[in-house]
Scaffold this motif. Structure first.
Motif, mmCIF file in Angstrom:
data_model
loop_
_atom_site.group_PDB
_atom_site.id
_atom_site.type_symbol
_atom_site.label_atom_id
_atom_site.label_comp_id
_atom_site.label_asym_id
_atom_site.label_seq_id
_atom_site.Cartn_x
_atom_site.Cartn_y
_atom_site.Cartn_z
ATOM 1 N N HIS A 88 -45.933 65.555 23.816
ATOM 2 C CA HIS A 88 -45.450 65.003 25.086
ATOM 3 C C HIS A 88 -46.504 64.109 25.710
ATOM 4 O O HIS A 88 -47.703 64.408 25.626
ATOM 5 C CB HIS A 88 -45.022 66.115 26.040
ATOM 6 C CG HIS A 88 -46.122 67.046 26.474
ATOM 7 N ND1 HIS A 88 -46.892 66.834 27.592
ATOM 8 C CD2 HIS A 88 -46.586 68.207 25.934
ATOM 9 C CE1 HIS A 88 -47.753 67.825 27.736
ATOM 10 N NE2 HIS A 88 -47.600 68.668 26.731
ATOM 11 N N ASP A 139 -54.267 68.480 27.156
ATOM 12 C CA ASP A 139 -52.826 68.779 27.194
ATOM 13 C C ASP A 139 -52.041 67.533 27.585
ATOM 14 O O ASP A 139 -51.874 67.261 28.749
ATOM 15 C CB ASP A 139 -52.577 69.918 28.191
ATOM 16 C CG ASP A 139 -51.121 70.315 28.270
ATOM 17 O OD1 ASP A 139 -50.336 69.919 27.398
ATOM 18 O OD2 ASP A 139 -50.759 71.015 29.233
ATOM 19 N N MET A 140 -51.477 66.829 26.608
ATOM 20 C CA MET A 140 -51.813 66.906 25.214
ATOM 21 C C MET A 140 -51.937 65.522 24.614
ATOM 22 O O MET A 140 -51.523 65.247 23.520
ATOM 23 C CB MET A 140 -50.800 67.772 24.441
ATOM 24 C CG MET A 140 -49.413 67.177 24.329
ATOM 25 S SD MET A 140 -48.367 67.983 23.039
ATOM 26 C CE MET A 140 -49.031 67.415 21.463
ATOM 27 N N GLU A 184 -42.172 67.217 29.238
ATOM 28 C CA GLU A 184 -42.412 68.593 28.796
ATOM 29 C C GLU A 184 -42.850 69.465 29.970
ATOM 30 O O GLU A 184 -42.404 70.596 30.111
ATOM 31 C CB GLU A 184 -43.502 68.628 27.714
ATOM 32 C CG GLU A 184 -43.620 69.983 27.013
ATOM 33 C CD GLU A 184 -44.631 70.939 27.632
ATOM 34 O OE1 GLU A 184 -44.648 72.105 27.230
ATOM 35 O OE2 GLU A 184 -45.399 70.528 28.534
ATOM 36 N N GLU A 185 -43.696 68.894 30.835
ATOM 37 C CA GLU A 185 -44.253 69.691 31.931
ATOM 38 C C GLU A 185 -43.196 70.034 32.979
ATOM 39 O O GLU A 185 -43.408 70.903 33.826
ATOM 40 C CB GLU A 185 -45.443 68.952 32.585
ATOM 41 C CG GLU A 185 -46.592 68.635 31.622
ATOM 42 C CD GLU A 185 -47.384 69.872 31.189
ATOM 43 O OE1 GLU A 185 -47.040 70.982 31.622
ATOM 44 O OE2 GLU A 185 -48.343 69.702 30.407
ATOM 45 N N GLU A 220 -47.530 71.354 19.831
ATOM 46 C CA GLU A 220 -48.355 72.310 20.571
ATOM 47 C C GLU A 220 -47.991 73.685 20.033
ATOM 48 O O GLU A 220 -46.888 73.845 19.504
ATOM 49 C CB GLU A 220 -47.993 72.287 22.047
ATOM 50 C CG GLU A 220 -48.479 71.056 22.777
ATOM 51 C CD GLU A 220 -48.203 71.198 24.272
ATOM 52 O OE1 GLU A 220 -49.167 71.292 25.014
ATOM 53 O OE2 GLU A 220 -47.031 71.214 24.657
HETATM 54 ZN ZN LIG Z 1 -48.611 70.464 26.881
#
Ligand SMILES: [Zn+2]
Length: 442
Positions: A82, A114-115, A148-149, A176
């Protein structure tokens, strides 16, 4: 929003650190994400390397990109990551988190761990394979995801719902969470995530006597909810020993001297699990999460006037279920714990596979162990990644972002101020990913 137009050159695959620094300069803070300029830039790179790609978006400002480097007849291998990052609000930073500063041997900035480092390693690998004459065994797919977050609704969740055909022939993916060095239960290990707990959000509604707050009233919705919350607070739900936890704990136990190894083994005996966890105290928190469904009340709603006792109050629960469990199971457990008959609505459930497909694990573990002299451990994750969405289209993800962080505490720096990564390890990780992609033959 970053306004820079980074150069697109066809030797950037040799410089994963530069890739990372460019990626950090795109301010893809989620919310709102605003990933488009970053995704467009990645598209330009593939274009320059002559690789075909497409973008897929639910929200035009938040596209996802899938590129395909052609290979032989073996099933494709998917590399995904992501590009969105969490905010930097109220954090102390030595360097601007969006400048991609390289200093003291570190690349500093939001996303360094991240990431965007993982994205840089995957991107460097895909471009490198594309630049070389020798075809990979199967197609190499590179997928850059938004959101993603924020849960993936504009990213991985959208893709698997609206474009599942993209993953038709994909069995295995690298993504991940894992690959870095981490001490687990005293074992210097490189965890490789193979499975994760399942997110399950519940709304529990309580009803009771309402009326004017000037009168004595009992049996209120507030009172029932309070009793529920008090009973759930800090209490463990029943033990569930699942195949992924078993595999993880046994791998760790193998590495430990007798007494410590036996203690980990004891966790897998449901008769003893909770006693051993009590002995372990705070050190056992992660193991605790991997052996139980958990339920935390994170929000309550009810009442809108000072002098009216409300008829209805709702508690919001963030539950995380071990692989193989369903929302009904945790509801039953909560009813048994509290002795209450609960009125529950399932707001979200992201089901995952009950067990991992370990087909690629030994190979990946071998690469990491050869390169580090350490031991690779299959990891069941208490938290969630995009892997849970891809699992819905039968893609098995392995958390494989190889890093050697040494003293740098990964878990403390992720989502925090001064997030940074040793520049050297970005190169090292990219090399490990490349090696895994080249060795993969379906
Ligand atoms: Zn991540």
């Amino acid at each position: 929003m970053a306004s820079h137009e980074p150069p697109v050159s066809t030797d950037i695959h040799e410089r994963p650190v530069d890739l990372l620094r460019e990626l950090i300069r795109f301010e893809t803070v989620n919310p709102p994400g605003d990933e488009k300029p970053c995704i467009d830039w990645i598209g330009d790179l593939f274009e320059a390397y002559g690789v075909e790609y497409d973008t897929y978006a639910r929200d035009p400002d938040r596209p996802n990109l899938l590129a395909r480097v052609p290979g032989g007849d073996a099933p494709p291998l998917l590399l995904y990551g992501h590009v969105d990052v969490v905010p930097v609000t109220d954090q102390e930073w030595t360097h601007d988190p969006f400048e991609g500063v390289l200093e003291d041997g570190y690349v500093w900035g939001r996303g360094a761990l991240d990431m965007k480092s993982g994205v840089a390693m995957f991107l460097a690998t895909a471009l490198r394979v594309a630049a070389e004459d020798e075809q990979p065994a199967g197609d190499v797919l590179f997928l850059a995801l938004s959101d993603e977050e924020g849960g993936g609704d504009d990213g991985a969740a959208f893709l698997v719902e609206e474009h599942p055909e993209l993953f038709d022939d994909v069995e295995y993916a690298l993504g991940e969470f894992g690959g870095f060095d981490m001490e687990i239960a005293g074992v210097e290990s490189h965890p490789i995530q193979v499975n994760e707990k399942q997110v399950c959000w519940l709304e529990v509604t309580f009803r009771g006597q309402s009326g004017h707050a000037s009168l004595p009233i009992s049996g209120t919705a507030m009172g029932k909810m309070a009793s529920f919350v008090r009973q759930v607070d800090g209490e463990r739900l029943p033990v569930h020993v699942t195949p992924p936890a078993e595999r993880m704990f046994e791998s760790l136990a193998d590495e430990l001297p007798d007494a410590h190894g036996e203690r980990l083994q004891a966790l897998l005996d449901p008769e003893r699990t909770d006693d051993v966890l009590d002995e372990m105290g705070a050190d056992g928190a992660m193991f605790d999460a991997l052996l139980h469904n958990t339920a935390n009340v994170t929000r309550v709603r009810g009442g809108d006037k000072e002098n009216v006792v409300p008829e209805e109050v709702t508690a919001f629960l963030d539950c995380r279920l071990v692989p193989g469990q369903e929302p009904d199971d945790v509801v039953r457990e909560l009813e048994a714990l509290t002795g209450m008959d609960l009125d529950v609505e399932v707001v979200r459930f992201d089901p995952g596979p009950p067990a991992a497909d370990m087909g690629l694990f030994d190979e990946l573990a071998g690469h990491l162990e050869n390169a580090t002299g350490g031991v690779a451990i299959p990891l069941l994750m208490p938290g969630g990644t995009d892997g849970r969405h891809l699992a819905k289209v039968d893609v098995q993800s392995y958390g494989y972002i190889p890093m050697q962080l040494g003293e740098l505490p990964f878990l403390e720096l992720v989502h925090s101020g001064d997030e940074r990564i040793p520049a050297e390890t970005v190169e090292w990780g990219a090399e490990r990913v490349y090696e895994a992609v080249r060795a993969y033959d379906g």
